[in-house]
Enzyme design. Structure first.
Site, PDB file in Angstrom:
ATOM      1  N   SER A  15       0.667  -1.467  -0.396  1.00 10.08           N
ATOM      2  CA  SER A  15      -0.123  -0.483  -0.035  1.00 10.08           C
ATOM      3  C   SER A  15       1.385   1.259   0.137  1.00 10.08           C
ATOM      4  O   SER A  15       1.621   1.296   0.864  1.00 10.08           O
ATOM      5  CB  SER A  15      -0.413   0.238   0.876  1.00 10.08           C
ATOM      6  OG  SER A  15      -1.175   1.347   0.645  1.00 10.08           O
ATOM      7  N   LYS A  16       0.627   2.248  -1.111  1.00 10.88           N
ATOM      8  CA  LYS A  16       0.873   3.399  -0.435  1.00 10.88           C
ATOM      9  C   LYS A  16       0.726   4.845   0.572  1.00 10.88           C
ATOM     10  O   LYS A  16       1.138   5.630  -0.416  1.00 10.88           O
ATOM     11  CB  LYS A  16       1.094   4.078  -2.269  1.00 10.88           C
ATOM     12  CG  LYS A  16       1.585   3.057  -3.494  1.00 10.88           C
ATOM     13  CD  LYS A  16       3.407   3.014  -3.643  1.00 10.88           C
ATOM     14  CE  LYS A  16       3.361   2.564  -4.598  1.00 10.88           C
ATOM     15  NZ  LYS A  16       5.038   1.491  -3.870  1.00 10.88           N
ATOM     16  N   SER A  17      -0.596   4.016   0.468  1.00  8.45           N
ATOM     17  CA  SER A  17      -1.389   4.783   1.006  1.00  8.45           C
ATOM     18  C   SER A  17      -0.542   5.709   2.850  1.00  8.45           C
ATOM     19  O   SER A  17      -0.906   6.929   3.286  1.00  8.45           O
ATOM     20  CB  SER A  17      -2.591   4.070   2.114  1.00  8.45           C
ATOM     21  OG  SER A  17      -3.582   4.298   1.007  1.00  8.45           O
ATOM     22  N   LYS A  66     -13.653  -4.373   1.382  1.00 10.56           N
ATOM     23  CA  LYS A  66     -15.012  -3.469   1.006  1.00 10.56           C
ATOM     24  C   LYS A  66     -15.614  -3.002   0.963  1.00 10.56           C
ATOM     25  O   LYS A  66     -16.392  -2.106   1.541  1.00 10.56           O
ATOM     26  CB  LYS A  66     -14.342  -2.191  -0.854  1.00 10.56           C
ATOM     27  CG  LYS A  66     -12.936  -1.625  -1.010  1.00 10.56           C
ATOM     28  CD  LYS A  66     -12.365  -1.023  -2.124  1.00 10.56           C
ATOM     29  CE  LYS A  66     -11.522  -0.433  -2.283  1.00 10.56           C
ATOM     30  NZ  LYS A  66     -11.385  -0.052  -3.595  1.00 10.56           N
ATOM     31  N   GLU A  78     -24.519   8.327  -0.400  1.00 14.68           N
ATOM     32  CA  GLU A  78     -25.226   7.543  -1.561  1.00 14.68           C
ATOM     33  C   GLU A  78     -23.974   6.906  -2.354  1.00 14.68           C
ATOM     34  O   GLU A  78     -24.782   6.182  -3.150  1.00 14.68           O
ATOM     35  CB  GLU A  78     -25.791   8.532  -2.676  1.00 14.68           C
ATOM     36  CG  GLU A  78     -27.120   8.445  -3.575  1.00 14.68           C
ATOM     37  CD  GLU A  78     -27.723   9.447  -4.375  1.00 14.68           C
ATOM     38  OE1 GLU A  78     -27.052  10.422  -4.157  1.00 14.68           O
ATOM     39  OE2 GLU A  78     -28.174   9.295  -5.411  1.00 14.68           O
ATOM     40  N   ARG A 152     -17.025  -8.916 -19.926  1.00 16.46           N
ATOM     41  CA  ARG A 152     -17.517 -10.291 -19.664  1.00 16.46           C
ATOM     42  C   ARG A 152     -18.468 -11.009 -19.077  1.00 16.46           C
ATOM     43  O   ARG A 152     -19.313 -11.709 -19.546  1.00 16.46           O
ATOM     44  CB  ARG A 152     -16.456 -10.846 -19.116  1.00 16.46           C
ATOM     45  CG  ARG A 152     -15.914 -12.069 -19.433  1.00 16.46           C
ATOM     46  CD  ARG A 152     -14.217 -12.412 -18.411  1.00 16.46           C
ATOM     47  NE  ARG A 152     -14.898 -12.650 -17.173  1.00 16.46           N
ATOM     48  CZ  ARG A 152     -13.826 -12.331 -16.372  1.00 16.46           C
ATOM     49  NH1 ARG A 152     -12.344 -12.985 -16.356  1.00 16.46           N
ATOM     50  NH2 ARG A 152     -14.095 -12.522 -14.635  1.00 16.46           N
ATOM     51  N   PRO A 154     -22.484 -10.216 -18.789  1.00 16.95           N
ATOM     52  CA  PRO A 154     -23.562  -9.471 -19.297  1.00 16.95           C
ATOM     53  C   PRO A 154     -24.503  -8.459 -18.488  1.00 16.95           C
ATOM     54  O   PRO A 154     -24.136  -7.659 -18.556  1.00 16.95           O
ATOM     55  CB  PRO A 154     -23.711  -9.461 -20.587  1.00 16.95           C
ATOM     56  CG  PRO A 154     -23.402 -10.609 -21.107  1.00 16.95           C
ATOM     57  CD  PRO A 154     -22.493 -10.991 -20.117  1.00 16.95           C
ATOM     58  N   GLY A 241      -3.605   4.285 -13.207  1.00 13.79           N
ATOM     59  CA  GLY A 241      -4.733   5.015 -12.135  1.00 13.79           C
ATOM     60  C   GLY A 241      -3.356   5.508 -10.807  1.00 13.79           C
ATOM     61  O   GLY A 241      -3.873   5.333  -9.861  1.00 13.79           O
TER      62      GLY A 241
END
Ligand code: NDP
Length: 275
Positions: A15-17, A66, A78, A152, A154, A241
């Site tokens: 992790s770079k956090s 997560k 939201e 992939r 659908p 990213g």
């Protein structure tokens, strides 16, 4: 004692956090400490309970927790509800607030750092997992002319289309990879996890319109198969990213501390050449 924050994931060594938030804290003069916690698989809630009991103020959450973080929260934004996942939490007594800054960080990187606003543009989003879900609402807020989601499986792309339509969007379509043949886009985002295994999603090279930006959500991988496909198709604007990572961190930092850090130094430090 400085206010305590951390990132929790498994594994967490990569992790770079801690570096990012440590840099933000120093630059903004915030009295805070930021650690990395390797949460036990199947033991997320216990690890967070212990962190809170020791006075922890907030957490960033990375894979694979997560969804656990979303479930742990008592209040969800939201954005987090739409993504069904949280990447940041804030603790306030018994209250546990959850948010998801991945999508808004991505948009900030593209529209602000890379100066490629989505408004009126033809946008292709590859993948329909957590990162794509998180990007959906922030993308729509930018008013793209067209948003196509290819996946992939659908059914998952159609789920995102249904969410977008429920939010009032009319310019969103889902499709399979073969159905992309003959279509071209101004911005193409690879939000699949294929690059983490050096794989290429089966996207035709014809999706890149002249002047296109090809954006790889994975970071620190150099020229991934997706970026190489784009480069070979003549795309000159390539990005990974790392800016998204820094911008989602800045959003969380501001949410916790009420101060907006400048991301330029950490982006410059963490950027690897795309070769
Ligand atoms: P998920 O596991 O939630 O979703 C993975 C997605 O990738 C699914 O849509 C899956 O399709 C698709 N996929 C996986 N392998 C292939 C393949 N070989 N070909 C085509 N499609 C494939 O992952 P996330 O959404 O959490 O992460 C996606 C990417 O985003 C990763 O590279 C991750 O590192 C990056 N990311 C970057 C962040 C940043 O700050 N820069 C933050 C968060 C994520 P299917 O549904 O068919 O299985």
């Amino acid at each position: 004692m400085p206010d305590q924050y951390a990132v929790i994931g498994n594994p967490i060594g990569f992790s770079k956090s801690p570096y990012i938030h440590g840099t933000f804290a120093q630059a903004t003069g915030q009295d805070m400490a930021y650690a990395a916690i390797e949460g036990p698989l199947g033991g997320f809630a216990g690890a967070v309970d212990a962190f809170r009991a020791a006075g922890g103020r907030g957490l960033n959450i990375t894979a694979p927790f997560k969804l656990d973080a979303f479930a742990y929260a008592t209040e969800r934004s939201e954005r987090a509800r739409l993504a069904g996942a949280a990447n940041a939490m804030k603790f306030d007594g018994e209250r546990v607030l959850a948010d998801n800054f991945d999508g808004v960080g991505l948009v900030r990187d593209v529209a602000h750092n890379l100066n490629r606003p989505l408004k009126g543009k033809r946008v292709l989003l590859l993948g329909a997992g957590g990162a794509a879900r998180g990007a959906l609402l922030p993308f729509l807020e930018q008013g793209p002319g067209e948003l196509v989601i290819a996946n992939r499986s659908p059914g998952k792309a159609q789920e995102l289309v249904a969410i977008a339509e429920a939010a009032g969007a009319r310019q969103v379509r889902g499709c399979t990879y073969p159905e992309l043949a003959g279509q071209a886009f101004d911005l193409v985002f690879n939000a699949t996890s294929a690059s983490l295994r050096a794989e290429l999603p089966p996207v035709p090279a014809s999706v890149f319109a002249p002047g296109c930006l090809a954006y790889e959500l994975a970071y620190g991988k150099g020229l991934t198969p997706f970026l190489r496909l784009a480069q070979n198709a003549g795309v000159q604007h390539l990005a990974d990213g790392v800016g998204m990572l820094a911008e989602q961190a800045a959003e969380a930092f501001e949410w916790w501390r009420g101060v907006r850090p400048d991301t330029r130094a950490v982006i410059a430090k963490l950027t690897l050449a795309l070769i």
